[in-house]
Structures are given as C-alpha cells and as structure tokens.
Design an enzyme around this catalytic site. Structure first.
Site, PDB file in Angstrom:
ATOM      1  N   TYR A 241       3.454   6.698  11.089  1.00 46.45           N
ATOM      2  CA  TYR A 241       3.199   5.330  10.982  1.00 46.45           C
ATOM      3  C   TYR A 241       3.730   4.733  12.303  1.00 46.45           C
ATOM      4  O   TYR A 241       5.103   4.641  12.442  1.00 46.45           O
ATOM      5  CB  TYR A 241       3.778   4.687   9.729  1.00 46.45           C
ATOM      6  CG  TYR A 241       3.516   5.117   8.471  1.00 46.45           C
ATOM      7  CD1 TYR A 241       2.351   5.906   8.201  1.00 46.45           C
ATOM      8  CD2 TYR A 241       4.412   5.021   7.314  1.00 46.45           C
ATOM      9  CE1 TYR A 241       1.892   6.409   7.129  1.00 46.45           C
ATOM     10  CE2 TYR A 241       4.315   5.495   5.910  1.00 46.45           C
ATOM     11  CZ  TYR A 241       2.729   6.082   5.877  1.00 46.45           C
ATOM     12  OH  TYR A 241       2.646   6.495   4.509  1.00 46.45           O
TER      13      TYR A 241
ATOM     14  N   GLY B 104      -4.432  -1.548  -3.762  1.00 44.86           N
ATOM     15  CA  GLY B 104      -5.706  -1.151  -3.177  1.00 44.86           C
ATOM     16  C   GLY B 104      -5.735  -1.535  -1.923  1.00 44.86           C
ATOM     17  O   GLY B 104      -6.769  -2.121  -1.427  1.00 44.86           O
TER      18      GLY B 104
END
Ligand SMILES: NC(=O)c1ccc[n+]([C@@H]2O[C@H](COP(=O)([O-])OP(=O)(O)OC[C@H]3O[C@@H](n4cnc5c(N)ncnc54)[C@H](OP(=O)(O)O)[C@@H]3O)[C@@H](O)[C@H]2O)c1
Length: 330
Positions: free
Chosen positions: A56, A208
């Site tokens: 990341y 989501g």
C-alpha cells in the site's frame, strides 16, 4: 468495544478493525494528518486491529501506521502483508512472490517501516502459483519461531491452499473480500474450510470500496488515479445497475434507522461471530459512523429481506479487472 476471537483459541480483537490502505493510495487524495488522527481516535474507541500491507503506497502506508501508533503499540493488534510486488514502471501492475528469501526480507522491511519489534498478524497477500504454499508458510513459521511475528494469515487463498498451509503451521486468519456485493468466501468453500479448521475470516472491503454507503453516485467524482475507475463494478452499465441495488440498501437503512454504511457492516457482522470486518476510512467522522454499526442488530426477517432485495446474483461486474482476478481465490 465488542470483541471477537481470531481463530480457535486465538487472540481477542475488536469486533471491527480499521483498514488503513485508503489512507495512502487507491481511493483519492491523501490527508496524513487526518489519517493519523483517525487511527488515534480508533484506538481511543477501543479498536485494536489495524490492517496495512507493504504494497500500500507502496511502503508509505506502513510508515504512516508506524508513526500513528508510536507510544501506543501495546493497544494495537498490528496486521500487515507481504507477497504482492509492485512494478515501479507501472503502479497498476502486480507480481506475486512467495519465495522463502522474499518472505524473510519482506518481514524485516515491514518491521522497520512500522517501527516495531514484532507483527501481530502476518499475511501472505496472494498465493504464489509458482511456489508450493508449504514453502512459503514454512518461512512464515520461521518468523514466528524467531519472535518477529505472532500469528499467521493468508489472503484470497483457496480452500485447498488453506488446508495445505494449515498442515505446516496454525493459520489464524484468512482475509478475503466479503460484503453484500461480494460473497465469494460463502460460495467457493473458503468459509467452510475456515470453519472446519478454526480460522477467522477477516472481511476486507466490507463497504464495497465505499459504494455500499451510497456516497458514490458518479465515477466522475473519482480522481484520475482512483483504483475504482479500473474496477468493472464501477464502470458504465455495471455502475448504473449496482447503483439501483444501493438505492435498496438506502431504503432498508432508512427503515432500520441507521445509515447504509452501518447496514452494510451489520450484515457482514451477522454472517458469523468468526468474521471480523475491517472497514477503511481516513476520516474520524466516518470511523465513528462505522463503529456505531456494532449497535445495529439485524433480525432473521431483516436478513431474509436483505437477501431478497440484494441477491448476490444481482451484482453487475467482477470485483477486480482480469489481471486482479487472476490472483484471487488461489
Ligand atoms: N487483502 C486484500 O487483498 C485487501 C484488498 C483491499 C482492501 N484490504 C484491506 O481492507 C481494508 C478495507 O477495505 P477497503 O478500504 O478496500 O474498502 P471499504 O472498507 O469497503 O471502503 C472504503 C471506502 O469507503 C469510504 N467510506 C468508509 N466509511 C464510509 C462511510 N461511513 N460513508 C461513506 N463512505 C465511507 C472510504 O472513504 P474515506 O476514506 O474518504 O472515508 C473509502 O473510500 C483496506 O483498508 C485494507 O486494509 C485488503
């Protein structure tokens, strides 16, 4: 803070963790000061599990998390990952490396960037199809023996690989995408394998990637480099169809007297006490909203009506573009 046990006889962690990925990459502008304040606030509210990975940023998310937890290490159950390798010439490209020497070097790099002497939960981010999982997990087990790592995890591994890995060392957690619009672990045998072996499921992207909160109405609102622009569920006709599903979530949330984000998280929490969602946010206000989902309890009737309104077959588009799909459920 409500808690859950991570795996059979495993460590106790907060029932909701905090995903830190979006603080450094993938979902729009960075705001390191607010991100650090968000991590601080999460710890104040009793969140223990923080989730990061070396890829990341790459690398800067671990540094950010390391800075944020200085002086509070003992309050944190720190999870990071290795194995997804970025291509310096193309930020969207990914390789996978599960070779033992890479495992060892990655762990040392993560410890340094995080500024800690041990990692609580070390995941293989993606299974390397070219290295038998026994070899990778064998190297991970050596890290436990050396005191650098406490517990081991896998991410997006198949049921078969989870079983094989478990024969080498106890696997405490399996991290996979699980949400109202992603039910793969329930359908591909992964959740069953975890339950058989006493492994917790850590649910990533439980909102989501923000879509289920109803806050995203146009792809045009995303920055040019936002990861979601390349995700099939956020593209063209798929986006429009999925938005109709989110409208249903919004209606259900309204009836329940909670926010759509809270409904989405309450649904994941209701899938089993062995599941720990790790919603991501870089803002304190949204962290508070998300943590309050722990007080939203869905009855069997409510879960049934969510199922009717939002059957998984209704979702339009794969959860990753083909290159990303090639690495999941392996
Ligand atoms: N193992 C893997 O392969 C893998 C893959 C993806 C993610 N993960 C991990 O899982 C964590 C969570 O997943 P995720 O971050 O992808 O997705 P997520 O938790 O489903 O959604 C995060 C997105 O939702 C927004 N958001 C959060 N709370 C909100 C709210 N209450 N209302 C409106 N919007 C809200 C966030 O924006 P703001 O930040 O602007 O609030 C962010 O853009 C990551 O941080 C990472 O640690 C792991």
């Amino acid at each position: 803070m409500q808690t859950r046990t991570l795996g059979k006889n495993g460590p106790i962690v907060s029932a909701l963790g905090l995903g830190c990925m979006g603080m450094s990459e993938f979902y729009g502008q960075r705001d390191d000061a607010e991100s650090i304040a968000t991590i601080d606030h999460a710890l104040d509210r009793g969140v223990t599990m923080l989730d990061t990975a070396d890829m990341y940023g790459p690398f800067i998310n671990e540094e950010l998390v390391g800075n944020a937890i200085k002086g509070r290490r003992d309050q944190v159950f720190l999870a990071t990952k290795f194995g997804l390798v970025r291509d310096a010439s193309d930020p969207t490209k990914r390789g996978v490396n599960g070779r033992p020497e890479y495992v060892r070097a990655s762990c040392d790099g993560s410890l340094k960037r995080l500024g800690v002497d041990h990692i609580d939960l070390y995941y293989q981010h993606r299974v390397d199809a070219n290295v038998p999982i026994e070899e990778t997990v064998g190297a991970m087990a050596d890290l436990v023996a050396a005191g650098k790592v406490r517990y081991l995890g896998l991410s997006e591994a198949s049921a078969q690989n989870i079983e094989r890995a478990s024969k080498v060392h106890t696997i405490t957690a399996l991290q996979s995408e699980l949400s109202l619009w992603t039910r793969d672990p329930e359908e591909n045998g992964v959740l069953d394998a975890c339950r058989k072996l006493g492994i917790a499921l850590v649910a990533y992207s439980p909102l989501g990637r923000g879509f289920l909160t109803g806050a995203i109405t146009k792809v045009d609102d995303f920055d040019a480099d936002d990861f979601r622009r390349g995700n099939p569920r956020f593209q063209g006709e798929n986006f429009a169809r999925n938005l109709q599903l989110v409208k249903q979530v919004q209606l259900l949330a309204q009836e329940k007297g909670c926010t759509p984000a809270q409904l989405a998280l309450a649904w994941v929490l209701a899938q089993g006490s062995d599941i720990v969602p790790i919603p991501g946010t870089k803002r304190r206000s949204r962290l508070d909203e998300n943590l309050d989902a722990l007080d939203v309890h869905l009855s069997k009737d409510e879960l049934d009506s969510i199922e009717r309104i939002f059957p998984v077959s209704a979702v339009a588009g794969e959860r990753y573009a083909p290159a990303g799909m090639a690495h999941v459920n392996k």
